[in-house]
Design a protein around this motif. Structure first.
Motif, short mmCIF file in Angstrom:
data_model
loop_
_atom_site.label_atom_id
_atom_site.label_comp_id
_atom_site.label_asym_id
_atom_site.label_seq_id
_atom_site.Cartn_x
_atom_site.Cartn_y
_atom_site.Cartn_z
N GLN A 98 11.59 -64.21 35.89
CA GLN A 98 10.59 -64.49 34.88
C GLN A 98 9.18 -64.27 35.43
O GLN A 98 8.95 -64.31 36.64
N GLN A 99 8.27 -64.09 34.51
CA GLN A 99 6.85 -64.03 34.85
C GLN A 99 6.46 -65.34 35.53
O GLN A 99 6.98 -66.40 35.17
N LYS A 100 5.57 -65.30 36.49
CA LYS A 100 5.12 -66.51 37.19
C LYS A 100 4.61 -67.52 36.17
O LYS A 100 3.84 -67.19 35.27
N GLY A 101 5.04 -68.77 36.32
CA GLY A 101 4.59 -69.83 35.43
C GLY A 101 5.46 -70.01 34.20
O GLY A 101 5.18 -70.87 33.37
N LEU A 142 15.61 -71.24 26.38
CA LEU A 142 14.43 -72.05 26.13
C LEU A 142 13.39 -71.67 27.19
O LEU A 142 13.55 -71.97 28.37
N TYR A 143 12.36 -70.95 26.74
CA TYR A 143 11.27 -70.53 27.63
C TYR A 143 10.17 -71.58 27.54
O TYR A 143 9.73 -71.93 26.44
N LEU A 144 9.71 -72.08 28.68
CA LEU A 144 8.64 -73.06 28.72
C LEU A 144 7.58 -72.57 29.70
O LEU A 144 7.90 -72.19 30.82
N SER A 145 6.33 -72.58 29.25
CA SER A 145 5.27 -72.07 30.12
C SER A 145 4.40 -73.19 30.66
O SER A 145 4.24 -74.23 30.02
N GLU A 146 3.85 -72.94 31.82
CA GLU A 146 2.74 -73.76 32.26
C GLU A 146 1.54 -73.29 31.44
O GLU A 146 1.67 -72.38 30.63
N GLY A 147 0.40 -73.87 31.61
CA GLY A 147 -0.77 -73.43 30.85
C GLY A 147 -1.17 -72.01 31.22
O GLY A 147 -1.57 -71.75 32.35
N LEU A 148 -1.02 -71.09 30.26
CA LEU A 148 -1.39 -69.70 30.51
C LEU A 148 -2.91 -69.58 30.49
O LEU A 148 -3.58 -70.08 29.59
N LYS A 149 -3.43 -68.86 31.46
CA LYS A 149 -4.87 -68.60 31.52
C LYS A 149 -5.18 -67.27 30.84
O LYS A 149 -4.28 -66.46 30.60
N GLY A 191 -5.66 -63.69 30.05
CA GLY A 191 -5.11 -62.48 30.65
C GLY A 191 -3.68 -62.60 31.17
O GLY A 191 -3.09 -61.60 31.56
N GLN A 192 -3.10 -63.80 31.16
CA GLN A 192 -1.73 -63.96 31.64
C GLN A 192 -0.72 -63.57 30.55
O GLN A 192 -1.01 -63.62 29.37
N HIS A 193 0.50 -63.24 31.01
CA HIS A 193 1.57 -62.78 30.12
C HIS A 193 2.71 -63.79 30.09
O HIS A 193 2.93 -64.50 31.06
N LEU A 194 3.46 -63.79 28.98
CA LEU A 194 4.73 -64.51 28.92
C LEU A 194 5.85 -63.65 29.51
O LEU A 194 6.71 -64.14 30.22
N ALA A 195 5.85 -62.37 29.16
CA ALA A 195 6.86 -61.43 29.65
C ALA A 195 6.29 -60.66 30.83
O ALA A 195 5.12 -60.27 30.82
N ARG A 196 7.13 -60.42 31.80
CA ARG A 196 6.70 -59.69 33.00
C ARG A 196 6.41 -58.24 32.63
O ARG A 196 7.31 -57.52 32.20
N PRO A 197 5.18 -57.78 32.80
CA PRO A 197 4.87 -56.37 32.51
C PRO A 197 5.55 -55.46 33.52
O PRO A 197 5.73 -55.82 34.67
N ASN A 198 5.95 -54.30 33.07
CA ASN A 198 6.42 -53.27 33.99
C ASN A 198 5.80 -51.96 33.56
O ASN A 198 5.12 -51.88 32.55
N SER A 199 6.01 -50.94 34.32
CA SER A 199 5.30 -49.68 34.09
C SER A 199 5.57 -49.10 32.71
O SER A 199 4.71 -48.47 32.12
N ARG A 200 6.77 -49.31 32.15
CA ARG A 200 7.07 -48.73 30.84
C ARG A 200 6.39 -49.46 29.70
O ARG A 200 6.06 -48.88 28.69
N ARG A 201 6.25 -50.77 29.83
CA ARG A 201 5.71 -51.52 28.69
C ARG A 201 4.41 -52.26 29.02
O ARG A 201 4.00 -53.14 28.28
N GLU A 202 3.77 -51.90 30.12
CA GLU A 202 2.58 -52.62 30.54
C GLU A 202 1.53 -52.67 29.44
O GLU A 202 0.90 -53.69 29.21
N LYS A 203 1.34 -51.56 28.75
CA LYS A 203 0.32 -51.52 27.70
C LYS A 203 0.73 -52.31 26.46
O LYS A 203 -0.12 -52.73 25.69
N THR A 204 2.04 -52.51 26.27
CA THR A 204 2.48 -53.22 25.08
C THR A 204 2.81 -54.68 25.35
O THR A 204 3.13 -55.42 24.42
N THR A 205 2.77 -55.12 26.60
CA THR A 205 3.02 -56.52 26.90
C THR A 205 1.74 -57.30 26.64
O THR A 205 0.72 -57.07 27.29
#
Length: 195
Positions: A55-58, A72-79, A81-95
């Protein structure tokens, strides 16, 4: 390839798998679960599969029966510019990334787009409604989606923002059996957030 070389390669592969397996684990969690500055209180035991699903950090991923059956996805407080889903090269622009200036409908879209980035198709939201959690006003809404193999998914999401941080929770499960089976427990976890 000689039998010795083949045996050696198999032995190295088995040792590598064993070493990797020892580094990651599934942990049973219950009661208060601290994630960043927030604490969720679980009404039953869930399995924390965060380390085996990368998972993405946090972001923590909990499940009862396996991530394809209930998540059940639970996040810490996102700041900002942070993402819920881990960006990768294929979807970085759409994450999508969190912005502190998002309105309520943009927050719903942020979660919808993040669920798509998790790999679900035909993600739709419905029935956004106000919710008060930890003394903060937020939004909760219904989600529907499909897996790449066409399995129909139901769920709901929640965003509660405080001091520029977004506390996001998402519950997803196949609609026929698993969704109603653990829906109340997932909602209880979301309602329990304390900041």
């Amino acid at each position: 390839m000689s039998k010795l070389n083949k045996s050696l390669k198999i032995g190295v592969a088995v040792a590598l798998i064993a070493a990797v397996s020892a580094c990651v684990s599934i942990t049973e969690v219950s009661g208060p679960l601290k994630i960043g500055q927030g604490t969720y209180t679980l009404d039953r035991s869930w399995n924390d599969v965060t380390s085996v699903t990368m998972q993405q950090k946090g972001i923590r991923l909990l499940t009862l029966d396996g991530p394809t059956l209930n998540s059940l996805y639970l996040s810490e407080g996102l700041k900002e510019g942070q993402h819920l889903a881990r960006p990768n090269s294929r979807r970085e622009k759409t994450t999508p990334s969190w912005r502190t200036d998002m309105g309520v409908l943009e927050q719903v879209e942020f979660v919808r787009d993040s669920v798509e980035a998790y790999g679900y198709a035909r993600v739709e939201t419905a029935s956004p409604r106000p919710v008060t959690v930890a003394g903060q006003r937020g939004v909760r809404f219904d989600l529907t989606a499909a897996t790449t193999s066409g399995l129909q998914i139901k769920g709901f999401g929640q965003v509660v923002a405080k001091d520029g941080l977004a506390y996001v929770a998402i519950y997803l499960a196949p609609g026929e059996h698993f969704y109603p089976q653990s829906q109340a427990s997932a909602q209880s976890a979301m309602d329990s957030l304390s900041l």
